[in-house]
Design a protein around this motif. Structure first.
Motif, PDB file in Angstrom:
ATOM      1  N   GLY A  62       0.819  -1.198   0.000  1.00 54.21           N
ATOM      2  CA  GLY A  62       0.000   0.000   0.000  1.00 54.21           C
ATOM      3  C   GLY A  62       0.855   1.251   0.000  1.00 54.21           C
ATOM      4  O   GLY A  62       2.059   1.214   0.276  1.00 54.21           O
ATOM      5  N   THR A  63       0.223   2.382  -0.275  1.00 53.75           N
ATOM      6  CA  THR A  63       0.954   3.645  -0.401  1.00 53.75           C
ATOM      7  C   THR A  63       0.596   4.643   0.690  1.00 53.75           C
ATOM      8  O   THR A  63       1.145   5.739   0.713  1.00 53.75           O
ATOM      9  CB  THR A  63       0.664   4.285  -1.770  1.00 53.75           C
ATOM     10  OG1 THR A  63      -0.748   4.431  -1.926  1.00 53.75           O
ATOM     11  CG2 THR A  63       1.206   3.406  -2.897  1.00 53.75           C
ATOM     12  N   THR A  64      -0.315   4.291   1.605  1.00 53.38           N
ATOM     13  CA  THR A  64      -0.663   5.196   2.690  1.00 53.38           C
ATOM     14  C   THR A  64       0.068   4.778   3.961  1.00 53.38           C
ATOM     15  O   THR A  64       0.659   3.694   4.026  1.00 53.38           O
ATOM     16  CB  THR A  64      -2.177   5.182   2.956  1.00 53.38           C
ATOM     17  OG1 THR A  64      -2.550   3.890   3.479  1.00 53.38           O
ATOM     18  CG2 THR A  64      -2.953   5.441   1.668  1.00 53.38           C
ATOM     19  N   ALA A  65      -0.005   5.634   4.961  1.00 55.00           N
ATOM     20  CA  ALA A  65       0.676   5.329   6.226  1.00 55.00           C
ATOM     21  C   ALA A  65       0.124   4.056   6.856  1.00 55.00           C
ATOM     22  O   ALA A  65       0.872   3.283   7.470  1.00 55.00           O
ATOM     23  CB  ALA A  65       0.516   6.509   7.189  1.00 55.00           C
ATOM     24  N   ASN A  66      -1.156   3.818   6.704  1.00 52.22           N
ATOM     25  CA  ASN A  66      -1.779   2.644   7.320  1.00 52.22           C
ATOM     26  C   ASN A  66      -1.548   1.355   6.543  1.00 52.22           C
ATOM     27  O   ASN A  66      -1.712   0.269   7.087  1.00 52.22           O
ATOM     28  CB  ASN A  66      -3.283   2.865   7.466  1.00 52.22           C
ATOM     29  CG  ASN A  66      -3.620   3.921   8.492  1.00 52.22           C
ATOM     30  OD1 ASN A  66      -2.858   4.145   9.433  1.00 52.22           O
ATOM     31  ND2 ASN A  66      -4.752   4.583   8.318  1.00 52.22           N
TER      32      ASN A  66
END
Length: 474
Positions: A114-118
Motif C-alpha cells: 500500500g501507499t498510505t501510512a496505514n
C-alpha cells in the motif's frame, strides 16, 4: 500413484435460517439473485468456504478431529508484519529496520504494498501461505542480511533515479507546446530504462524466500487452493473443493426490522421518576437576566424517546448448498506440496472426513449475536460419490411455494426424488443421508418401509464417509 476410482464426492444440504443476515451486499442488504421463476436469497461461495475452513482449523486447534496434528495456512496481507515480529523477537533486530527489510524482501519477490501510512507494510493482495511462513522468512532474511542490505541500497538508489526521471517527464509533458512538441517516445523510454536499472534480488535468496511461501504441508491450501499471480513461481494451487452460491429454494423473504436502542441514562431517569423538588430548585436558580436562548442551553436530561433507532434487513430462507471434493486433485496437491508418499493417503482421508464435518456443522457467523445462526443444524445432508461431480441446484429452478407447506420439507422430498432419478439414470452410488429434522426423518422412514430409500441413513458426519472408505485404495 494410486488413483481413487470414484474421484468426486458430491455433497448437498438444505439448511433453514430464520431472520438472519449471514452475508450482505454493498448496500448492507441480504445478497440475492434471480434464479428460475423467482428472486432468491443467496450465500456467496467465499462466505461458505471461509466458514468451513475456519471450522476445520478451530477444531484442529482444540485437538479435535482427524486434522488435529496437521499444519495450516494463513491468508493475510500482514506477512511483512509477521516477518518483522520474528526478526525482532527471534533475531533481535531493531523494529523499524525489521519492518523495512521485510517489506523490501517481499517487494523483491513481486508483492506490492500500500501507499498510505496505514497500508505501507500491508501487501495489496492477501497471500495464503503456511502459518509459520513469517518465521521462515525471518530466518532467511537474518541469514542473508548483509547481501540483502547491499541489494536494498542499490535498489533504492535505482528506484529514486527512476522516480526522478518520471517526475521530469511529467513536468516536460506539462510544459510542452505545439511549437515545441518534443519527442513523445523520449520520456517513456527514459523511464523504462531507469526501471530496468533496478537490480533484481539475488537469485539464491529469492528462491529461498519463495520456498518459504510455498504451500508446503498446509492442509487447507491443498483443499482450497490459492492463486498468487504476483509471484510467477510462487506456487499456484488448484483447489480440490468446488462450492456453488447457496440459493434459497423459495422466493426471497426480506424483513425490514425496525429497531430502537435504549439509552441507559434515560432509562435510569425514567425508572426514578420526576423529582419536582429538584426541578423547582433548578428553575429558581436561573438568572432572570439571561436570554431565553441561554435557558435552552441548560444541561437538562431529556427522558423522551429511544437512544437510537433504525432499520436492519433480515432474511428467512431454506438454502440449498452444494460442494464437491475432487479426491484425486487433493492427493496430487498433497504430493506436490512435498508430503511424504506414505502420508498422502492418510492425510487425504483425514481431510475428507474433516471436510464432511465442516459441511454439516459450519455456518457463517455474521450477525451471530443477534441471530444465533451458528447453532443451526442442517435439515438434510446428502453425500454420494461418482466419477464426475453432480450439482442438484437445477431441481430448485422452480421455486418452492410456502403456501404448499414448509419449504424445507418440500425441498427435502424434491431433492431425494431428484437424487433417485440421477442414481437410476447415471448408475451412481446412492450414498448416505443425514437429517436433523423430525418431519424429514419420518419421511425417510416411510421411504425405507416402502423400499424407495436409496441412500443409507446415518446419524453423524463421521458416518457420512463410512460407506465410501471401502472403495478407496488401501
Amino acid at each position: 500413484m494410486n488413483r481413487v476410482e470414484y474421484a468426486f464426492l458430491s455433497c448437498h444440504s438444505l439448511s433453514t435460517h430464520a431472520n438472519v443476515l449471514l452475508v450482505r451486499d454493498a448496500l448492507g442488504r441480504p445478497k440475492q439473485c434471480p434464479y428460475g421463476d423467482a428472486i432468491r436469497a443467496t450465500l456467496s461461495p467465499q462466505t461458505q468456504r471461509r466458514a468451513d475452513r475456519t471450522h476445520m482449523r478451530d477444531q484442529a486447534n482444540l485437538g479435535i478431529g482427524p486434522l488435529a496434528s496437521h499444519a495450516w495456512g494463513l491468508r493475510t496481507r500482514e506477512w511483512a508484519l509477521s516477518t518483522a515480529e520474528s526478526l525482532n523477537s527471534a533475531h533481535d533486530w531493531n523494529h523499524q529496520r525489521a519492518l523495512d527489510t521485510a517489506r523490501a524482501a517481499l517487494n523483491g519477490l513481486g508483492l506490492n504494498f500500500g501507499t498510505t501510512a496505514n497500508t505501507a507494510y500491508l501487501t495489496k493482495v492477501m497471500v495464503f501461505a503456511p502459518e509459520n511462513a513469517g518465521q521462515a522468512l525471518a530466518k532467511i532474511i537474518n541469514d542473508h542480511q548483509e547481501e540483502l542490505d547491499t541489494w536494498i541500497a542499490a535498489a533504492d538508489t535505482a528506484k529514486a533515479a527512476a522516480d526522478a526521471v518520471k517526475v521530469k517527464a511529467k513536468k516536460k509533458l506539462k510544459g510542452k507546446t505545439e511549437a515545441d512538441p518534443g519527442d513523445d517516445e523520449e520520456a517513456p523510454a527514459a523511464e523504462a530504462k531507469a526501471k530496468a536499472d533496478v537490480p533484481p534480488m539475488p537469485s539464491k535468496i529469492k528462491k529461498k524466500l519463495i520456498a518459504a511461501l510455498a504451500p508446503a504441508d498446509a492442509i487447507d491450501i491443498s483443499l482450497y487452493g490459492r492463486f498468487l499471480t504476483e509471484i510467477a513461481t510462487g506456487g499456484n494451487v488448484d483447489g480440490a473443493i468446488q462450492t456453488i452460491t447457496a440459493i434459497g429454494i423459495e422466493p426471497i423473504n426480506i424483513t425490514e426490522d425496525y429497531f430502537s436502542a435504549a439509552d441507559d441514562r434515560k432509562i435510569a431517569r425514567q425508572r426514578q421518576g420526576t423529582d419536582f423538588t429538584s426541578a423547582l430548585a433548578l428553575l429558581n436558580a436561573v438568572d432572570p437576566t439571561l436570554s431565553s436562548d441561554a435557558e435552552d442551553d441548560l444541561p437538562l436530561g431529556d427522558n423522551r424517546g429511544a437512544g437510537m433507532t433504525g432499520y436492519q434487513p433480515f432474511v428467512s430462507a431454506t438454502f440449498y448448498a452444494h460442494s464437491v471434493l475432487d479426491r484425486n486433485l487433493l492427493r496430487r496437491n498433497l504430493r506436490n506440496s512435498g508430503t511424504p508418499e506414505a502420508e498422502i493417503e492418510p492425510a487425504a482421508r483425514a481431510a475428507e472426513q474433516a471436510f464432511l464435518d465442516a459441511f454439516v456443522y459450519a455456518v457463517p457467523s455474521a450477525k451471530k449475536n443477534t441471530s444465533a445462526a451458528p447453532g443451526t443444524l442442517p435439515k438434510l445432508v446428502l453425500v454420494h460419490e461418482g466419477k464426475r461431480a453432480y450439482n442438484y441446484a437445477a431441481c430448485f429452478e422452480e421455486a418452492v411455494q410456502p403456501a404448499a407447506g414448509a419449504p424445507s420439507i418440500q425441498g427435502a422430498k424434491r431433492l431425494l426424488r431428484h437424487h433417485a432419478m440421477i442414481t437410476r439414470k447415471e448408475g451412481i452410488s446412492p450414498g448416505a443421508v443425514l437429517t436433523y429434522d423430525l418431519a424429514i426423518s419420518e419421511y425417510i422412514d416411510d421411504l425405507r418401509l416402502t423400499g424407495e430409500l436409496g441412500p443409507i441413513e446415518v446419524h453423524s458426519p463421521e458416518e457420512l464417509a463410512a460407506p465410501f472408505t471401502a472403495m478407496q485404495p488401501a
